[in-house]
Design a protein around this motif. Structure first.
Motif, PDB file in Angstrom:
ATOM      1  N   SER A 144      36.596  14.812   9.747  1.00  0.00           N
ATOM      2  CA  SER A 144      37.130  14.155  11.108  1.00  0.00           C
ATOM      3  C   SER A 144      38.346  14.838  11.211  1.00  0.00           C
ATOM      4  O   SER A 144      39.150  15.286  10.117  1.00  0.00           O
ATOM      5  CB  SER A 144      37.303  12.793  10.764  1.00  0.00           C
ATOM      6  OG  SER A 144      38.279  12.457  10.322  1.00  0.00           O
ATOM      7  N   ALA A 145      38.533  15.307  12.508  1.00  0.00           N
ATOM      8  CA  ALA A 145      40.056  15.828  12.789  1.00  0.00           C
ATOM      9  C   ALA A 145      41.203  15.214  12.258  1.00  0.00           C
ATOM     10  O   ALA A 145      41.992  15.800  11.474  1.00  0.00           O
ATOM     11  CB  ALA A 145      39.981  15.932  14.306  1.00  0.00           C
ATOM     12  N   ALA A 146      41.222  13.964  12.097  1.00  0.00           N
ATOM     13  CA  ALA A 146      42.226  13.118  11.405  1.00  0.00           C
ATOM     14  C   ALA A 146      42.392  13.415   9.912  1.00  0.00           C
ATOM     15  O   ALA A 146      43.612  13.597   9.283  1.00  0.00           O
ATOM     16  CB  ALA A 146      42.109  11.622  11.849  1.00  0.00           C
ATOM     17  N   LEU A 147      41.276  13.504   9.136  1.00  0.00           N
ATOM     18  CA  LEU A 147      41.194  13.717   7.987  1.00  0.00           C
ATOM     19  C   LEU A 147      41.587  15.124   7.578  1.00  0.00           C
ATOM     20  O   LEU A 147      42.613  15.256   6.779  1.00  0.00           O
ATOM     21  CB  LEU A 147      39.695  13.379   7.302  1.00  0.00           C
ATOM     22  CG  LEU A 147      39.793  13.618   5.948  1.00  0.00           C
ATOM     23  CD1 LEU A 147      39.756  12.435   4.949  1.00  0.00           C
ATOM     24  CD2 LEU A 147      38.608  14.470   5.388  1.00  0.00           C
ATOM     25  N   GLN A 148      41.048  16.010   8.472  1.00  0.00           N
ATOM     26  CA  GLN A 148      41.590  17.566   8.296  1.00  0.00           C
ATOM     27  C   GLN A 148      43.299  17.594   8.551  1.00  0.00           C
ATOM     28  O   GLN A 148      43.714  17.961   7.570  1.00  0.00           O
ATOM     29  CB  GLN A 148      40.911  18.256   9.692  1.00  0.00           C
ATOM     30  CG  GLN A 148      41.098  19.748   9.143  1.00  0.00           C
ATOM     31  CD  GLN A 148      39.612  20.157   8.498  1.00  0.00           C
ATOM     32  OE1 GLN A 148      38.715  19.514   8.989  1.00  0.00           O
ATOM     33  NE2 GLN A 148      39.818  21.270   7.792  1.00  0.00           N
ATOM     34  N   GLN A 149      43.718  16.649   9.417  1.00  0.00           N
ATOM     35  CA  GLN A 149      44.994  16.884   9.495  1.00  0.00           C
ATOM     36  C   GLN A 149      46.040  16.275   8.374  1.00  0.00           C
ATOM     37  O   GLN A 149      46.894  16.925   7.864  1.00  0.00           O
ATOM     38  CB  GLN A 149      45.409  15.978  10.857  1.00  0.00           C
ATOM     39  CG  GLN A 149      46.507  16.594  11.903  1.00  0.00           C
ATOM     40  CD  GLN A 149      46.786  15.967  13.058  1.00  0.00           C
ATOM     41  OE1 GLN A 149      46.036  15.121  13.304  1.00  0.00           O
ATOM     42  NE2 GLN A 149      47.760  16.387  13.706  1.00  0.00           N
ATOM     43  N   ALA A 150      45.477  15.118   8.025  1.00  0.00           N
ATOM     44  CA  ALA A 150      46.153  14.562   7.035  1.00  0.00           C
ATOM     45  C   ALA A 150      45.962  15.367   5.798  1.00  0.00           C
ATOM     46  O   ALA A 150      47.263  15.354   5.067  1.00  0.00           O
ATOM     47  CB  ALA A 150      45.726  13.095   6.818  1.00  0.00           C
ATOM     48  N   SER A 151      45.309  15.743   5.293  1.00  0.00           N
ATOM     49  CA  SER A 151      44.924  16.550   4.226  1.00  0.00           C
ATOM     50  C   SER A 151      45.758  17.980   4.290  1.00  0.00           C
ATOM     51  O   SER A 151      46.649  18.121   3.206  1.00  0.00           O
ATOM     52  CB  SER A 151      43.463  17.143   4.165  1.00  0.00           C
ATOM     53  OG  SER A 151      42.566  15.998   4.033  1.00  0.00           O
ATOM     54  N   ALA A 160      46.944  20.011   1.117  1.00  0.00           N
ATOM     55  CA  ALA A 160      45.325  20.574   0.785  1.00  0.00           C
ATOM     56  C   ALA A 160      45.317  21.803   1.481  1.00  0.00           C
ATOM     57  O   ALA A 160      45.782  22.189   2.406  1.00  0.00           O
ATOM     58  CB  ALA A 160      44.486  19.466   1.336  1.00  0.00           C
ATOM     59  N   ARG A 161      44.760  22.924   0.508  1.00  0.00           N
ATOM     60  CA  ARG A 161      44.455  24.123   0.924  1.00  0.00           C
ATOM     61  C   ARG A 161      43.205  24.110   1.762  1.00  0.00           C
ATOM     62  O   ARG A 161      43.078  25.006   2.646  1.00  0.00           O
ATOM     63  CB  ARG A 161      44.125  24.935  -0.557  1.00  0.00           C
ATOM     64  CG  ARG A 161      45.431  25.097  -1.358  1.00  0.00           C
ATOM     65  CD  ARG A 161      46.392  26.066  -0.560  1.00  0.00           C
ATOM     66  NE  ARG A 161      47.465  26.245  -1.729  1.00  0.00           N
ATOM     67  CZ  ARG A 161      47.590  27.215  -2.547  1.00  0.00           C
ATOM     68  NH1 ARG A 161      46.727  28.006  -2.371  1.00  0.00           N
ATOM     69  NH2 ARG A 161      48.452  27.294  -3.217  1.00  0.00           N
ATOM     70  N   SER A 162      42.542  23.203   1.568  1.00  0.00           N
ATOM     71  CA  SER A 162      41.171  23.295   2.318  1.00  0.00           C
ATOM     72  C   SER A 162      40.383  21.707   2.207  1.00  0.00           C
ATOM     73  O   SER A 162      40.919  21.018   1.298  1.00  0.00           O
ATOM     74  CB  SER A 162      40.285  24.465   1.818  1.00  0.00           C
ATOM     75  OG  SER A 162      39.025  24.280   2.532  1.00  0.00           O
ATOM     76  N   VAL A 163      39.636  21.531   2.960  1.00  0.00           N
ATOM     77  CA  VAL A 163      38.682  20.174   2.962  1.00  0.00           C
ATOM     78  C   VAL A 163      37.177  20.428   2.549  1.00  0.00           C
ATOM     79  O   VAL A 163      36.786  21.160   3.440  1.00  0.00           O
ATOM     80  CB  VAL A 163      39.074  19.216   3.968  1.00  0.00           C
ATOM     81  CG1 VAL A 163      37.996  18.046   3.986  1.00  0.00           C
ATOM     82  CG2 VAL A 163      40.347  19.040   4.513  1.00  0.00           C
TER      83      VAL A 163
END
Lengths: 483, 124
Positions: free
Chosen positions: B90-97, B102-105
């Motif tokens: 999800s966009a939110a998760l991507q952003q938070a990571s 985080a280097r990548s999700v």
């Protein structure tokens, strides 16, 4: 039937004689065969037979992906299949799989499980060096492949791996309309189908690369001793040997009616209403055959053996002493115990192994009612032709529905089967019920066109002079012709 | 598929996952590729694991609360490269990571070959 015609190629027995016969002697080694069928169709049993037929040095290997080994061994033991030399590789899920609370989701099962399974199989095959492998069931790998292409590649590569080692593989597929297995059928060198329909089990081979096989559905049985297969008797192409040797009935007047007797290797239908003496007439021919030292067999679909014995003894046919001398055998066929293929095998065995020269099937209606399976008439035809080609004389008992009145030879369309048709019927002559015998058809010789009176007495069958002064005989109520 | 080099001291990879089976499977895969895995299924275990010389961290955020992001922050403070694993994107998760280092999700199920490729490039 073409059995093992090219003896140059070596064949592997499947452990089931009937199946070997269908496969023209057995499986070709170093190839992969698919056994497919629904639940309970006997795939695993067939595999167990295949492995137990191996010599110990062939190191037969059973790879199971579904049933646990202990259960397989148990079932095999119960069927009397020797699993002593069989090695098992258990890849079935352990009970812990279910009780484990957590399952992984970080990778797909295809990624996690496939490699260790493939590794175990490779290791085991390399270590044991088996010559025969049974894999149950190949379709399990479908769940370990990420897509159909991967599955196909994996199976092909697995088959290749075994082929390189000259291993003969039998693998099963759990096929259903929802999960078709055409892909596996294409990849296999041979396909054996098992199916159950109308209480009868069928086995059919549809593909066998590099070999001939007996096509069509053959019946099989799963019983206390495992699987038995009964190859379907196909009318063989062998030229019928027509002999002019005539078999006497032992009753001179009856022989006169037949212009000498019935020819050896022909099919004779004895037709008439219930209780008229058809079976007794047939046994009269057998009595005469016994005097010549020939062996006869009666397959009784209706009457019990004891009743036949009593009745024959009462009319001076010494069946008991014939049986003691080995010139007569009476076999009662219990209803719905046999399929037509199985019955045919029984008859073939009596002919091939015991040298039976005269066979009576009592009766066609009983045959039709008692045997399981499809196409019974076609199978009776095939059996008749088979016997004829081996110069065995066949007597078919045909019961006609009408006691008196207008004449019909047989019900249905069976009369084409008979080379000869002899009929016995009731007649009313001057208010008295009498019996007459006549010949309707005789393919190889001429015959008397008149009827003769027949009586079954305690001295035996007695046939009178021609009833030439009657007319309207076929109507059942003949009249004397005033002369 | 992978080169297994026993002689060199293999990299230690911290694996964080609330699901123990996932940790086992992940450890298997990493071992086969020649890495050492340090599993942690709770925040406490994670805290302890931070004492070790970690080369890389794989953090499966599913099953943890928002405090998992603090863990990510601490890894960033130590300059440990970090990959976030999640059940769905999800966009939110991507952003938070990304915000927490985080280097990548990566989205489950992971493809073994891709994961190992990514680890290899991060460790170079």
């Amino acid at each position: 039937m073409a059995i093992g015609q090219s003896l140059s190629d070596q064949r592997l027995s499947t452990g089931i004689p009937g199946l070997d016969e269908i496969l023209s002697g057995g499986l070709l080694p170093g190839r992969a065969y698919l056994v497919r069928g629904g639940p309970g169709s006997g795939k695993t049993t067939l595999g167990l037979h295949f492995l137990s037929a191996a010599a110990p040095e062939e190191a037969p290997l059973f790879i199971t992906l579904t049933e646990p080994v202990a259960q397989l061994q148990n079932n095999a033991r119960r069927l009397g299949i020797d699993v002593q030399h069989i090695q098992f590789l258990d890849l079935s899920p352990s009970p812990q799989f279910f009780t484990e609370v957590e399952t992984y989701d970080i990778f797909s099962p295809a990624e996690v499980e496939r490699a260790p399974i493939a590794q175990k199989i490779t290791e085991t095959v390399e270590r044991l060096k088996p010559q025969r492998v049974f894999l149950d069931a190949m379709t399990q790998f479908r769940y370990l492949a990420s897509d159909a292409y991967q599955f196909r590649q994996q199976v092909l590569s697995f088959l290749h791996f075994l082929k390189e080692r000259n291993i003969t593989l039998l693998f099963t597929s759990e096929a259903s309309p929802e999960t078709p297995d055409e892909d596996l059928q294409f990849m296999a060198d041979g396909v054996i189908h098992l199916r159950v329909a109308a209480n009868t089990r069928f086995l059919e081979v549809t593909k066998f690369r590099g070999s001939d096989f007996a096509s069509g559905a053959h019946t099989c049985k799963l019983g206390a001793t495992g699987m038995q297969v009964f190859p379907r008797l196909l009318p063989d192409v062998m030229q019928a040997r027509l002999s002019s040797e005539q078999i006497s009935s032992g009753v001179p007047e009856l022989d006169a009616l037949l212009h000498g007797g019935i020819e050896r290797g022909t099919i004779t239908m004895l037709t008439g209403p219930s209780g008229v003496g058809k079976t007794t007439l047939g046994l009269q021919f057998m009595k005469e055959a016994a005097a010549r030292g020939e062996r006869s067999v009666v397959y009784s679909f209706e009457e019990e053996v004891d009743i036949i014995l009593e009745r024959c003894e009462a009319v001076n046919i010494p069946v008991r002493s014939m049986m003691a001398a080995g010139t007569l055998q009476i076999t009662k066929i219990e209803p719905l115990q046999y399929t037509a293929d199985e019955f045919a095998r029984l008859v073939r065995r009596d002919v091939q192994e015991r040298g039976t020269r005269l066979v009576m099937i009592d009766s066609i209606a009983g045959y039709r009612l008692s045997l399981c399976g499809e196409d019974l008439e076609a199978q009776l035809y095939a059996l008749g032709k088979y016997l004829q080609h081996r110069n065995v004389t066949v007597l078919l008992i045909v019961e006609s529905a009408e006691i008196t009145g207008n004449f019909r030879v047989t019900d249905g369309h069976m009369s084409y089967l008979g080379d000869n048709i002899i009929f016995i019927r009731y007649l009313e002559i001057r208010g008295e019920m009498r019996k007459a015998i006549g010949v309707l058809k005789k393919r190889l010789s001429d015959f008397e066109r008149t009827l003769r009176e027949i009586e079954i007495t305690s001295q035996g069958i007695r046939v009178g002079n021609p009833l030439s002064n009657l007319r309207g005989i076929l109507s059942g109520t003949p009249e004397w012709i005033a002369e | 598929m992978t080169q297994y080099n026993e002689s060199a001291q293999s990299a230690l990879i911290l694996t964080v996952d609330a699901n123990r089976r996932n940790l086992e499977v992940l450890a298997q895969v990493l071992h086969q590729a020649g890495y050492r895995a340090l599993p942690a299924s709770t925040i406490a275990a994670f805290d302890q694991a931070l004492e070790e010389p970690i080369s890389l961290a794989l953090v499966d955020v599913s099953g943890f609360g928002s405090n998992i992001w603090q863990c990510c922050e601490r890894l960033r403070e130590r300059a440990v490269p970090l990959l976030v694993i999640a059940a769905r994107n999800s966009a939110a998760l991507q952003q938070a990571s990304v915000a927490h280092g985080a280097r990548s999700v990566l989205i489950k199920p992971l493809v073994v070959r891709e994961l190992l490729g990514l680890i290899r490039s991060l460790l170079q």
